[in-house]
Enzyme design. Structure first.
Site, PDB file in Angstrom:
ATOM      1  N   PHE A 140      -4.445  -9.597  -4.460  1.00  0.00           N
ATOM      2  CA  PHE A 140      -4.624  -8.601  -3.405  1.00  0.00           C
ATOM      3  C   PHE A 140      -3.660  -7.455  -3.651  1.00  0.00           C
ATOM      4  O   PHE A 140      -2.442  -7.632  -3.610  1.00  0.00           O
ATOM      5  CB  PHE A 140      -4.398  -9.171  -2.000  1.00  0.00           C
ATOM      6  CG  PHE A 140      -4.668  -8.128  -0.943  1.00  0.00           C
ATOM      7  CD1 PHE A 140      -5.957  -7.866  -0.518  1.00  0.00           C
ATOM      8  CD2 PHE A 140      -3.641  -7.341  -0.430  1.00  0.00           C
ATOM      9  CE1 PHE A 140      -6.229  -6.858   0.405  1.00  0.00           C
ATOM     10  CE2 PHE A 140      -3.903  -6.336   0.503  1.00  0.00           C
ATOM     11  CZ  PHE A 140      -5.196  -6.099   0.920  1.00  0.00           C
ATOM     12  N   ASP A 225       3.724  -6.459  -8.016  1.00  0.00           N
ATOM     13  CA  ASP A 225       3.412  -5.962  -6.680  1.00  0.00           C
ATOM     14  C   ASP A 225       4.228  -6.795  -5.695  1.00  0.00           C
ATOM     15  O   ASP A 225       3.868  -7.933  -5.377  1.00  0.00           O
ATOM     16  CB  ASP A 225       1.906  -6.093  -6.417  1.00  0.00           C
ATOM     17  CG  ASP A 225       1.520  -5.641  -5.009  1.00  0.00           C
ATOM     18  OD1 ASP A 225       2.422  -5.497  -4.160  1.00  0.00           O
ATOM     19  OD2 ASP A 225       0.317  -5.447  -4.756  1.00  0.00           O
ATOM     20  N   LYS A 254       5.285  -1.832   2.858  1.00  0.00           N
ATOM     21  CA  LYS A 254       5.445  -2.638   4.071  1.00  0.00           C
ATOM     22  C   LYS A 254       6.842  -2.520   4.708  1.00  0.00           C
ATOM     23  O   LYS A 254       7.106  -1.543   5.366  1.00  0.00           O
ATOM     24  CB  LYS A 254       5.045  -4.083   3.780  1.00  0.00           C
ATOM     25  CG  LYS A 254       3.532  -4.167   3.478  1.00  0.00           C
ATOM     26  CD  LYS A 254       2.915  -5.518   3.763  1.00  0.00           C
ATOM     27  CE  LYS A 254       1.402  -5.379   3.819  1.00  0.00           C
ATOM     28  NZ  LYS A 254       0.701  -5.979   2.694  1.00  0.00           N
TER      29      LYS A 254
HETATM   30  C1  LIG Z   1      -0.424  -5.234   2.000  1.00  0.00           C
HETATM   31  C2  LIG Z   1      -0.455  -5.307   0.529  1.00  0.00           C
HETATM   32  C3  LIG Z   1      -0.935  -4.235  -0.246  1.00  0.00           C
HETATM   33  C4  LIG Z   1      -1.576  -3.005   0.361  1.00  0.00           C
HETATM   34  O1  LIG Z   1      -0.720  -2.285   1.185  1.00  0.00           O
HETATM   35  P1  LIG Z   1      -1.351  -1.241   2.234  1.00  0.00           P
HETATM   36  O2  LIG Z   1      -0.135  -0.568   2.809  1.00  0.00           O
HETATM   37  O3  LIG Z   1      -2.121  -2.021   3.238  1.00  0.00           O
HETATM   38  O4  LIG Z   1      -2.210  -0.315   1.453  1.00  0.00           O
HETATM   39  C5  LIG Z   1      -0.882  -4.358  -1.616  1.00  0.00           C
HETATM   40  N1  LIG Z   1      -0.376  -5.445  -2.206  1.00  0.00           N
HETATM   41  C6  LIG Z   1       0.084  -6.503  -1.499  1.00  0.00           C
HETATM   42  C7  LIG Z   1       0.636  -7.685  -2.208  1.00  0.00           C
HETATM   43  C8  LIG Z   1       0.053  -6.470  -0.112  1.00  0.00           C
HETATM   44  O5  LIG Z   1       0.473  -7.527   0.592  1.00  0.00           O
END
Ligand SMILES: *Cc1c(COP(=O)(O)O)cnc(C)c1O
Length: 406
Positions: A140, A225, A254
């Site tokens: 994700f 990520d 985040k």
């Molecule tokens: C939440 C998340 C994203 C995307 O972030 P947004 O601010 O919602 O675009 C990407 N990678 C990971 C691992 C996430 O948890």
């Protein structure tokens, strides 16, 4: 006004791209939130780990107010007095060389894809438009077109194509699979240290170290990520520290603002970000002084108030308590720091009904996929508060839930 009024407004006027629990929140403090009718809940989701510092942290709030009274947005057409300080503090904290600020997580991931491709052409000498990036199954990384194009989740992709090429998908947790997928055109490997959205999937220990070695051997950029796993969530500032490695590029977002403001960043250790020339990339709001000031304080409180250590200690305690539950519904309980997943057996009838039941007992959490309940409270949680949560979780996970949710 009762909650039903607000729910009906959302349903009538909003796109239905979410299926939230029906709780209408109006106020938050630390890990507690209140709905519009005054009911109090413990937040065990933390806005998908964006509120690691707790709701409405007073110091971040103070910075937000003060900076909003001075200057909020200049665009990058001009410089501002917060951006450089934000860069310096973030680089020192994460031992990075360069930063590129964006707004959302997905935007930062898109930025990385651009940077790493360009690095491949300019530095590695990959033929024009041939760059490949290796990603993992059940990843994700956000919801933009390029990113969902390499998702393996049907619902994220179906109906949204066509997608840009240049991505190869391999199983998560297998460094050999990555090595076998490498071609002369491979420029990067992009993965999450722990797959949060996939259901808190923790790879075998040594995985990140092995992937790092593979990347070094083949002159490939390792991109982690850490949008969800970073900033204390797993008990370290960055999850890569669990395996003593340093990614070449790290993406955070985040909790970078403690939930006050959308801000994300690409951090680079190699000179990957050095490939960008003026005009190559940009964002109107990226790096604005309000975001930078808020992020500086959000990082500061994370460290100064020992939230990272607390995440490790309380995570261990929470996990050990959860593991004492004897339940016919539970398949596996796993976690690192305060990122915990309780996987239920398929016979349990899905995680959603347990989340609904927990809500009625004053604890908010959310299912990820069908069968996993994720517990990821703000990192300020205390032992007493975990005991409070356990008093609610234990009965819900051991009793047959309310019929209405079945
Ligand atoms: C939440 C998340 C994203 C995307 O972030 P947004 O601010 O919602 O675009 C990407 N990678 C990971 C691992 C996430 O948890």
């Amino acid at each position: 006004m009762n909650q039903q009024y607000y729910i009906q407004l959302e349903e009538e006027f909003g796109a239905h791209n979410y299926k939230p629990l029906d709780v209408v929140l109006a106020r938050g403090e630390r890990l507690w939130v209140w709905d519009v009718e005054g009911n109090k809940y413990m937040d065990c989701l933390s806005a998908y780990s964006a509120v690691n510092q707790g709701h409405c942290h007073p110091k971040i709030m103070q910075t937000m107010i003060e900076q909003a009274q001075k200057l909020t947005l200049t665009s990058r057409a001009f410089r501002n007095d917060q951006l450089g300080l934000f860069y310096k503090e973030l680089c020192e904290l994460t031992r990075s060389h360069k930063v590129l600020p964006m707004n959302s997580g997905a935007e930062a991931v898109e930025t990385v894809i651009k940077a790493v491709r360009k690095w491949g052409y300019k530095v590695k000498g990959v033929p024009h438009d041939k760059a490949e990036i290796i990603v993992c199954e059940n990843n994700f990384h956000g919801r933009t077109i390029a990113i969902i194009g390499f998702s393996t989740e049907n619902q994220y992709r179906n109906g949204f194509g066509p997608f840009p090429p240049g991505f190869k998908i391999v199983p998560f947790g297998d460094a050999t699979a990555i090595e076998q997928a490498i071609t002369p055109h491979t420029v990067g490997v992009l993965l999450e240290p722990i797959q949060g959205e996939a259901g808190v999937i923790i790879p075998p220990s040594g995985y990140l170290k092995d992937v790092k070695a593979v990347c070094e051997k083949h002159d490939i950029v390792l991109i982690l990520d850490e949008i969800q796993t970073g900033l204390g969530r797993t008990g370290k500032l960055l999850a890569e520290e669990h395996e003593d490695i340093e990614a070449d590029v790290t993406v955070i977002g985040k909790a970078l603002s403690g939930g006050f403001y959308p801000i994300s960043a690409v951090l680079s250790n190699k000179e990957v970000l050095g490939v960008f020339m003026p005009g190559d990339h940009g964002s109107t709001f990226g790096g604005n002084p309000l975001a930078c000031a808020v992020a500086r304080t959000a990082l500061k409180v994370l460290v100064e108030e020992n939230m990272i250590d607390n995440s490790r200690e309380m995570g261990e305690y929470f996990l050990s308590q959860l593991k004492t539950i004897q339940s016919p519904f539970i398949k596996e309980i796993r976690g690192k720091g305060l990122l915990i997943g309780v996987e239920l057996l398929p016979e349990a009838g899905g995680a959603r009904r347990f989340c609904e039941d927990l809500k009625t007992k004053g604890l908010l959490c959310k299912e990820t996929h069908e069968n996993v309940i994720r517990f990821a409270p703000p990192l300020v949680i205390t032992k007493e508060e975990i005991d409070w949560a356990m008093d609610r979780i234990r009965p819900v996970l051991t009793q047959i839930p309310n019929k209405e949710f079945i």
